[in-house]
Structure formats: C-alpha cells, structure tokens
Design an enzyme around this catalytic site. Structure first.
Site, PDB file in Angstrom:
ATOM      1  N   ASP A   1       1.074  -1.200   0.006  1.00  0.00           N
ATOM      2  CA  ASP A   1       0.278  -0.050   0.365  1.00  0.00           C
ATOM      3  C   ASP A   1       0.798   1.349  -0.235  1.00  0.00           C
ATOM      4  O   ASP A   1       0.822   2.037  -0.957  1.00  0.00           O
ATOM      5  CB  ASP A   1      -0.519   0.369   1.260  1.00  0.00           C
ATOM      6  CG  ASP A   1      -1.786  -0.646   0.831  1.00  0.00           C
ATOM      7  OD1 ASP A   1      -2.672  -1.408  -0.181  1.00  0.00           O
ATOM      8  OD2 ASP A   1      -2.008  -1.380   2.202  1.00  0.00           O
TER       9      ASP A   1
ATOM     10  N   GLY B   1      16.816  19.983  -5.738  1.00  0.00           N
ATOM     11  CA  GLY B   1      18.202  19.772  -5.313  1.00  0.00           C
ATOM     12  C   GLY B   1      17.985  20.329  -3.703  1.00  0.00           C
ATOM     13  O   GLY B   1      17.152  19.436  -3.080  1.00  0.00           O
TER      14      GLY B   1
ATOM     15  N   HIS C   1       8.199  14.158  -0.221  1.00  0.00           N
ATOM     16  CA  HIS C   1       6.683  14.633  -0.396  1.00  0.00           C
ATOM     17  C   HIS C   1       5.811  13.424  -0.442  1.00  0.00           C
ATOM     18  O   HIS C   1       6.562  11.985  -0.352  1.00  0.00           O
ATOM     19  CB  HIS C   1       6.262  14.925  -1.805  1.00  0.00           C
ATOM     20  CG  HIS C   1       6.680  14.693  -3.003  1.00  0.00           C
ATOM     21  ND1 HIS C   1       7.544  15.014  -3.769  1.00  0.00           N
ATOM     22  CD2 HIS C   1       6.448  13.621  -3.416  1.00  0.00           C
ATOM     23  CE1 HIS C   1       7.346  14.456  -5.006  1.00  0.00           C
ATOM     24  NE2 HIS C   1       7.130  13.711  -4.628  1.00  0.00           N
TER      25      HIS C   1
ATOM     26  N   GLY D   1      -2.597   2.284  -6.298  1.00  0.00           N
ATOM     27  CA  GLY D   1      -0.909   2.667  -6.975  1.00  0.00           C
ATOM     28  C   GLY D   1      -0.134   3.727  -6.118  1.00  0.00           C
ATOM     29  O   GLY D   1      -0.028   3.429  -5.181  1.00  0.00           O
TER      30      GLY D   1
ATOM     31  N   GLY E   1      -0.857   5.752  -4.866  1.00  0.00           N
ATOM     32  CA  GLY E   1      -1.871   6.508  -3.490  1.00  0.00           C
ATOM     33  C   GLY E   1      -0.952   5.799  -2.318  1.00  0.00           C
ATOM     34  O   GLY E   1      -0.557   4.469  -1.529  1.00  0.00           O
TER      35      GLY E   1
ATOM     36  N   HIS F   1       8.081   9.806  -1.224  1.00  0.00           N
ATOM     37  CA  HIS F   1       9.000   9.860  -1.356  1.00  0.00           C
ATOM     38  C   HIS F   1      10.645  10.662  -1.087  1.00  0.00           C
ATOM     39  O   HIS F   1       9.798  12.050  -0.322  1.00  0.00           O
ATOM     40  CB  HIS F   1       8.560  10.704  -3.251  1.00  0.00           C
ATOM     41  CG  HIS F   1       8.044   9.848  -3.887  1.00  0.00           C
ATOM     42  ND1 HIS F   1       7.355  10.268  -5.216  1.00  0.00           N
ATOM     43  CD2 HIS F   1       8.089   7.765  -4.164  1.00  0.00           C
ATOM     44  CE1 HIS F   1       6.507   8.902  -5.563  1.00  0.00           C
ATOM     45  NE2 HIS F   1       6.729   8.341  -4.523  1.00  0.00           N
TER      46      HIS F   1
ATOM     47  N   GLU G   1      18.767  14.959  -0.457  1.00  0.00           N
ATOM     48  CA  GLU G   1      18.986  15.803   0.891  1.00  0.00           C
ATOM     49  C   GLU G   1      20.085  14.593   1.704  1.00  0.00           C
ATOM     50  O   GLU G   1      20.335  13.552   0.956  1.00  0.00           O
ATOM     51  CB  GLU G   1      18.099  15.680   1.553  1.00  0.00           C
ATOM     52  CG  GLU G   1      16.650  16.626   1.341  1.00  0.00           C
ATOM     53  CD  GLU G   1      16.950  18.353   0.156  1.00  0.00           C
ATOM     54  OE1 GLU G   1      16.603  18.037  -0.418  1.00  0.00           O
ATOM     55  OE2 GLU G   1      18.036  18.117   1.593  1.00  0.00           O
TER      56      GLU G   1
ATOM     57  N   HIS H   1       5.871  13.373   8.872  1.00  0.00           N
ATOM     58  CA  HIS H   1       5.146  14.185   8.657  1.00  0.00           C
ATOM     59  C   HIS H   1       4.504  13.228   7.562  1.00  0.00           C
ATOM     60  O   HIS H   1       2.931  13.049   7.173  1.00  0.00           O
ATOM     61  CB  HIS H   1       5.813  15.255   7.802  1.00  0.00           C
ATOM     62  CG  HIS H   1       5.130  15.992   6.900  1.00  0.00           C
ATOM     63  ND1 HIS H   1       4.743  17.075   8.225  1.00  0.00           N
ATOM     64  CD2 HIS H   1       4.668  16.411   6.450  1.00  0.00           C
ATOM     65  CE1 HIS H   1       3.896  18.162   6.999  1.00  0.00           C
ATOM     66  NE2 HIS H   1       3.869  16.901   5.590  1.00  0.00           N
ATOM     67  N   GLU H   2       4.838  12.682   6.435  1.00  0.00           N
ATOM     68  CA  GLU H   2       4.778  12.028   5.181  1.00  0.00           C
ATOM     69  C   GLU H   2       3.922  11.492   5.487  1.00  0.00           C
ATOM     70  O   GLU H   2       2.971  10.625   4.502  1.00  0.00           O
ATOM     71  CB  GLU H   2       5.933  11.430   4.186  1.00  0.00           C
ATOM     72  CG  GLU H   2       6.965  12.929   4.021  1.00  0.00           C
ATOM     73  CD  GLU H   2       6.166  14.009   3.664  1.00  0.00           C
ATOM     74  OE1 GLU H   2       6.796  15.232   3.642  1.00  0.00           O
ATOM     75  OE2 GLU H   2       5.186  14.096   2.704  1.00  0.00           O
TER      76      GLU H   2
ATOM     77  N   HIS I   1       0.004  12.093   4.962  1.00  0.00           N
ATOM     78  CA  HIS I   1      -0.202  12.371   4.251  1.00  0.00           C
ATOM     79  C   HIS I   1      -0.948  11.402   3.720  1.00  0.00           C
ATOM     80  O   HIS I   1      -1.503  10.745   3.064  1.00  0.00           O
ATOM     81  CB  HIS I   1       0.782  12.637   2.990  1.00  0.00           C
ATOM     82  CG  HIS I   1       1.088  14.711   3.457  1.00  0.00           C
ATOM     83  ND1 HIS I   1       0.062  15.001   3.977  1.00  0.00           N
ATOM     84  CD2 HIS I   1       2.118  14.957   3.524  1.00  0.00           C
ATOM     85  CE1 HIS I   1       0.913  16.997   3.417  1.00  0.00           C
ATOM     86  NE2 HIS I   1       2.002  16.343   3.935  1.00  0.00           N
TER      87      HIS I   1
ATOM     88  N   HIS J   1      -1.811  19.473   5.468  1.00  0.00           N
ATOM     89  CA  HIS J   1      -1.059  20.152   6.220  1.00  0.00           C
ATOM     90  C   HIS J   1      -1.929  21.436   7.397  1.00  0.00           C
ATOM     91  O   HIS J   1      -3.473  21.271   7.327  1.00  0.00           O
ATOM     92  CB  HIS J   1      -0.173  21.563   5.955  1.00  0.00           C
ATOM     93  CG  HIS J   1       0.918  20.843   4.969  1.00  0.00           C
ATOM     94  ND1 HIS J   1       1.464  21.453   3.602  1.00  0.00           N
ATOM     95  CD2 HIS J   1       1.706  19.336   4.766  1.00  0.00           C
ATOM     96  CE1 HIS J   1       2.573  20.569   3.610  1.00  0.00           C
ATOM     97  NE2 HIS J   1       2.835  19.252   3.850  1.00  0.00           N
TER      98      HIS J   1
END
Lengths: 348, 83
Positions: free
Chosen positions: A59, A77, A84, A91, A93, A97, A102, A126-127, A130, A136
């Site tokens: 998933d 960069g 994000h 798929g 969803g 990434h 970094e 955090h990600e 989402h 946010h």
C-alpha cells in the site's frame, strides 16, 4: 488538522509497506528503524497495523529519488523540499518519496551548510500523515505543519492536533480489541486449559493452540523447555535461537512421541519431563537422564493427577497445570500445598 | 515529463513565485497583456497573504523578512491548500 477532498482513507486497517529504494547516506537497518518508529507513532494513536512486505504492490512504498523521479513533482536539489507523499489510494496512492539530494541521518540534526533538517524520522512521520489521509495543519506544534518541526531535543511524538485529525479518520487504538482478547482468554472452556507454559525473563507465557498469553509478575527467572511432539526449540528473547532439535538427544526412548510438560528445578540442577502418566528426570549437569526413569507420576507426586499438561516453577514452588486446575507442589515437602483454578493465572 | 525550469538569475522573485505556485496554486498564466502586470501583481499579493495567513504571519501581502524566512525553511513538497 485537515483532510483531502472527500476524506480518502485506507479501508483496511492492516496496511502493508515496503522500502523500494534506500539512501546511501544511512545504513539500511537505520532507514528501516526510522521508518518503523515513524509508523509506530501513527499506529499507537489508531487501530492501524503496519506490515512490512518485500513487494512493490505494498500500500505504501517508500523510496529515495532526486529531481524528476516518475511523478509530476520533481525535487529541487539540496534544501527546500525534502519529501512529499500521496493520499491513500491505489498505485502511487500512499507512497512516500524522499529527496536524495538531502543528506539523510537518523538523529535529529541540522545539516548546517545546507541549512536543512535531514532527520529521516521527523520527515517520514510527517509524510505518513499524508499517506494516511491528512493534509497540512496550521498548528506549529503539529507534525503535519508544512515545515518540519524543530524538535532537536523533545521526544518526537504526535501533537494533540495530529491525534485528533487521524482519529477522526480511523478512531482510537483498539481498546475494544484488547478487552475482546481479554474476555476471549476468560472464555477458555477447553477441557485442557493450556498446552504449555514457560517463563521468559519476568513473564509467564502460557501457550494454548495458536494463542499465547504473557503474564508479568514478580518471579524468579526460570527455564522450561516447551516441547511439541518429538521436537524442541531453544528460545532466547523470543527469537528462534536454534534449529529444531530432537528430543531423543535427551535420552527419551523412541516410543516417546511427545513431551507434555517440562520444568527445571535449579536447586537440584534437574529438569522434569512429563510424558503421559510417566515422568523422566534429566540431570542438566551431566546432560543425561537419571537412571531408573521413567517412573509413574502418581507414585512420586502426591496429590497430582495422573497426567500433566504444563508445568513451571514460581517463587520456590512447582505449578503443575492439569485440565482446568493448577496444583502448587512443594518439592521440599513433596506434596501439593494449594490448588488454584487455571484461569486465575490469566486474571479471570 | 515536466522538466524543472532552470532558476532565473533573480532567484528570489522566481523562487518565491515557484513556492506560491507549488504550495498555494498561484497561477499567473491566464492573463493577457497589458492587464497581466496589474492583475498578476494583485494575484501575487493575494497568494502571499494566503501563505502568511496559513503560517500565522502578519498578512502584509508583500515579501517581508519573516515571510521570506518561512519560505526558506525545509518543508514538505505537498501543497498547503487545494491539495
């Protein structure tokens, strides 16, 4: 807190994840540890369970990439955008990434020359918000605040805002489930309550079919050998430590097909094995069976039924579990000193 | 695939525009000259105020130092509005 339009969320509370591509900045196990910690922050606040699989059809797929990387949101960069993620769905969803440009680390830290936060745990936490359906938050203390939280010292955890948001989507942790399990263990109506019992560090561990229940109590560490059929295993810290061994290495006759129970009496350096109506005594020091065994249980264990399902040692007594009862046997007085209902060990 | 446009020399204003495009759906593209410059300035100002509102900053509508500092912080690539 805020949601995506129409509040997409995972229908199934067991969510699979995989790490498709790692960063060379960190050891693989550190990446996995950081991801696991980030997942735990969300599973602790919800009924969700995360299962790691090695399959891109998971998933949630985590990966590290730079610049254009197969979606319409190229990275920029070093610095700026660090990662994000996509809302729950098929798929891509749920996928997360991370920007490989970094410098990723496991500890909370500032990559001064790039002036960017690069600790994987806080960014992954955090990600994942989402990936689970949160967008946010305007609350600067929230993990879902757009700029990664400056938590260089405080223990990293969800803020109230994050918890309220995610529990609006999925509810709270499964208290109900725990009581269900609890009531289930009390509903045990098997004629033979337990298959085996052992002590693992400070916990009594009961085995029944595919269940096992841990009961913590102030007990001396003891050692038992939960045996199944003609094989036994040595378990250390709940990790299978050895290959399956053969009980015949202990000197059992080939007629013995399984051991019902085992208990070690450290005061004598002896381990008792109960097989049907008989019992064997094994000398751990000499590492062989004592001569003159097997002997009938009823001849030597006064007050104990003919067969034993499970046995363990606790605060100087041996407890023998037979059927729905447990018999506290004082091996110095050589007699049963107490009979306790088996369920009471489970707090029922 | 969308290829990242090389950043223009006046990094600040273009990166500010990129930021507002990416996170606040700033869209300067649909005005025809000469309306464009007037209209886009007010659109830009609106979006800056929207961003200042999201981050709890004073809604001046222009790129004051506080606003610029917030823009420079490391952040998530997901939009703050219209996600």
């Amino acid at each position: 807190f805020a949601f995506y339009p129409n509040r997409p969320k995972w229908k199934n509370h067991i969510i699979t994840y995989t790490i498709a591509r790692y960063t060379p900045d960190m050891k693989k196990e550190d990446v996995e540890k950081s991801v696991r910690s980030a997942l735990k922050m969300w599973s602790d606040a919800t009924p969700l369970k995360f299962i790691k699989i090695n399959h891109r059809k998971a998933d949630i797929v985590f990966s590290f990439s730079r610049r254009t990387h197969g979606d319409f949101f190229p990275f920029d960069g070093p610095g700026g955008v660090l990662a994000h993620a996509f809302m729950p769905g098929m798929g891509m969803g749920g996928d997360v990434h991370f920007d490989e440009d970094e410098t990723w680390t496991m500890t909370l830290g500032k990559n001064w020359e790039l002036n960017t936060y690069s600790d994987l745990l806080s960014v992954a936490a955090h990600e994942l918000g989402h990936s689970l359906g949160l967008t946010h938050s305007r609350d600067p203390s929230a993990i879902m605040y757009p700029n990664y939280r400056h938590q260089s010292d405080a223990k990293y955890s969800l803020s109230n805002d994050d918890v309220r948001g995610i529990q609006t989507l999925y509810g709270g942790p499964n208290k109900k489930m725990e009581t269900q399990v609890a009531s289930k263990k009390c509903d045990l109506t098997f004629p033979q309550l337990f298959d085996a019992v052992t002590l693992i560090e400070n916990e009594i561990c009961f085995f029944k079919n595919r269940y096992n229940v841990f009961i913590s109590s102030q007990i001396d560490a003891a050692y038992d050998i939960p045996a199944k059929g003609h094989k036994y295993w040595v378990v250390e810290q709940l990790k299978m430590k050895s290959r399956a061994g053969s009980i015949y290495e202990y000197g059992f006759s080939s007629r013995v097909r399984r051991v019902d129970a085992a208990v070690h009496v450290s005061e004598y350096g002896k381990t008792m094995f109960f097989v049907g109506e008989f019992y064997y005594r094994y000398d751990e020091h000499n590492r062989r069976m004592d001569p003159g065994f097997p002997r009938l249980i009823r001849n030597d264990w006064s007050g104990v039924p003919r067969r034993v399902d499970a046995a363990f040692k606790l605060q100087g007594s041996i407890f023998l579990l037979c059927g729905t009862k447990s018999y506290q046997y004082d091996f110095r007085q050589k007699q049963v000193v107490n009979v306790i209902p088996g369920k009471s060990w489970l707090g029922c | 695939f969308y290829t990242p446009r090389p950043k223009r020399p006046d990094l600040n204003s273009s990166s500010q525009q990129d930021y507002l495009k990416r996170f606040y759906s700033l869209n300067l593209g649909d005005h025809r000259p000469p309306v464009r410059s007037v209209r886009s300035a007010s659109t830009m100002e609106e979006k800056i105020q929207e961003m200042q509102n999201f981050f709890g900053l004073k809604e001046t509508g222009n790129m004051d130092p506080h606003t610029l500092n917030v823009m420079k912080e490391a952040r998530c690539g997901d939009p703050d509005v219209d996600n």
